[in-house]
Design a protein around this motif. Sequence first.
Motif, PDB file in Angstrom:
ATOM      1  N   ASP A   1       4.078   6.206  -5.894  1.00  0.00           N
ATOM      2  CA  ASP A   1       4.510   5.443  -4.732  1.00  0.00           C
ATOM      3  C   ASP A   1       3.567   4.240  -4.224  1.00  0.00           C
ATOM      4  O   ASP A   1       4.190   3.656  -3.399  1.00  0.00           O
ATOM      5  N   VAL A   2       2.688   3.891  -5.223  1.00  0.00           N
ATOM      6  CA  VAL A   2       1.957   2.721  -4.761  1.00  0.00           C
ATOM      7  C   VAL A   2       1.812   1.927  -6.123  1.00  0.00           C
ATOM      8  O   VAL A   2       1.384   2.387  -7.276  1.00  0.00           O
ATOM      9  N   TYR A   3       1.979   0.566  -6.129  1.00  0.00           N
ATOM     10  CA  TYR A   3       1.886  -0.297  -6.998  1.00  0.00           C
ATOM     11  C   TYR A   3       1.172  -1.600  -6.682  1.00  0.00           C
ATOM     12  O   TYR A   3       1.247  -2.153  -5.769  1.00  0.00           O
TER      13      TYR A   3
ATOM     14  N   GLY B   1       7.824  -7.125  -6.332  1.00  0.00           N
ATOM     15  CA  GLY B   1       7.560  -6.186  -5.363  1.00  0.00           C
ATOM     16  C   GLY B   1       8.374  -5.911  -4.391  1.00  0.00           C
ATOM     17  O   GLY B   1       8.796  -4.660  -4.080  1.00  0.00           O
ATOM     18  N   GLU B   2       9.408  -6.863  -4.170  1.00  0.00           N
ATOM     19  CA  GLU B   2      10.728  -6.612  -3.053  1.00  0.00           C
ATOM     20  C   GLU B   2      11.392  -5.690  -3.544  1.00  0.00           C
ATOM     21  O   GLU B   2      11.946  -4.701  -3.005  1.00  0.00           O
TER      22      GLU B   2
ATOM     23  N   GLU C   1       9.616  -2.120  -3.304  1.00  0.00           N
ATOM     24  CA  GLU C   1       9.692  -1.680  -2.081  1.00  0.00           C
ATOM     25  C   GLU C   1      11.159  -1.037  -1.557  1.00  0.00           C
ATOM     26  O   GLU C   1      11.330  -0.157  -0.740  1.00  0.00           O
ATOM     27  N   ARG C   2      12.330  -1.835  -1.982  1.00  0.00           N
ATOM     28  CA  ARG C   2      13.682  -1.350  -1.641  1.00  0.00           C
ATOM     29  C   ARG C   2      13.830   0.253  -2.383  1.00  0.00           C
ATOM     30  O   ARG C   2      14.628   0.980  -2.013  1.00  0.00           O
TER      31      ARG C   2
ATOM     32  N   VAL D   1       8.730   2.083  -3.088  1.00  0.00           N
ATOM     33  CA  VAL D   1       7.341   2.158  -3.432  1.00  0.00           C
ATOM     34  C   VAL D   1       6.430   1.190  -2.579  1.00  0.00           C
ATOM     35  O   VAL D   1       6.816   0.067  -2.056  1.00  0.00           O
ATOM     36  N   THR D   2       5.110   1.360  -2.126  1.00  0.00           N
ATOM     37  CA  THR D   2       4.245   0.590  -1.488  1.00  0.00           C
ATOM     38  C   THR D   2       3.535  -0.349  -2.354  1.00  0.00           C
ATOM     39  O   THR D   2       3.240   0.044  -3.543  1.00  0.00           O
ATOM     40  N   VAL D   3       3.908  -1.459  -2.086  1.00  0.00           N
ATOM     41  CA  VAL D   3       3.243  -2.655  -2.920  1.00  0.00           C
ATOM     42  C   VAL D   3       2.140  -3.097  -2.391  1.00  0.00           C
ATOM     43  O   VAL D   3       2.068  -3.840  -1.383  1.00  0.00           O
ATOM     44  N   GLU D   4       1.071  -3.309  -3.114  1.00  0.00           N
ATOM     45  CA  GLU D   4      -0.197  -3.910  -2.776  1.00  0.00           C
ATOM     46  C   GLU D   4      -0.441  -5.478  -3.521  1.00  0.00           C
ATOM     47  O   GLU D   4       0.043  -5.159  -4.860  1.00  0.00           O
ATOM     48  N   TYR D   5      -0.649  -6.488  -2.974  1.00  0.00           N
ATOM     49  CA  TYR D   5      -0.848  -7.762  -3.609  1.00  0.00           C
ATOM     50  C   TYR D   5      -2.149  -8.124  -4.026  1.00  0.00           C
ATOM     51  O   TYR D   5      -2.908  -8.183  -2.847  1.00  0.00           O
TER      52      TYR D   5
END
Length: 320
Positions: free
Chosen positions: A272-274, A284-285, A288-289, A292-296
């Motif tokens: 669930d995290v990328y 990422g967008e 997220e849809r 998945v929670t996206v870290e940049y």
Amino acid sequence: MGEIRVESEFAPLRTVVLARSEVCIPASAREDPDMRFLPHGTVEFTGDLREADPRRQAAWEAEREAFAAVLRRHGVRILRPRPLTRAEKSAAGNRGYANFFARDPFFTVGEHVIEGSMRFRHRRGEVLPMREVFREHVYPANGSYVAVPAPEVAAPDDPSLGPGPFLEGGDVLVLGRHVFVGASGLASNTLGADWLRKYLAPHGCTVEQVRLHETILHLDCALGLVRDGLMVVCEEAFPDGVPEVLHGWDRVDVSLADAGRLATNGLPLGPDVYVTDPEFGRIGEQLERRGVTVEYVDFSVSRSLGGAFRCSTQPLRRTA
């Protein structure tokens, strides 16, 4: 150390080896067609980056520290290889040296820690700084620790760099007991995949070799498994099509040009995290849809050197 086990590319990341930032590119690389995988298709500098461009070196180290902060915030234990010694740099001679992408010189499949066999000459000693990690954290733990046979010596004018075997961690993707090995002609080869198949078969694993486009260095530069049933993939990079076992998976597609800029080389910290680069906000967008929670983290210097988040790490523990 406790348990060593990598169940898949997206099982929760518990313990990881995070790369150092040391590289010396030999002058011969500037004319080497095998460097076509680089984002600009050519070598931008030769020599030790710390001496050639101290400002870029400092920015590179800052990227890695920003990434480490994200890993720690998500509870990931970080191990670091030691720096190269003066003797190791000297022994490399005019071949150059590397200690910059922890993914490739070794890899973990299930409970097996396996030293790879690198194709590029300047990377063949890259596993040496990792061995301190092995002594402290792998030897006392469960599981196996083995090494791929050293590559055969090739003639100086042999562009293939010999028969190998070559087997690099960036080409190895784990999906339970199904293991993919990429082959573009630039890194891992059939002999390396055959060795891994022979080693893992008694442990119930299937090894599938996957042919790649000639400009793709490693399999993880064309395919990222985000969670069970979801992938980031460059269809153009697979001359024979995406592996059949992945048919039916939901997918975020990227172009061959974006694959060359490491668009698929994000790192799942769990299903669930990328982690990815803000350059790939479109990816990422879409993730997220899908929940998945996206870290940049800005990884532009790392990417200019041919690797991103997955390349910079090698897990020792990924377990639910």
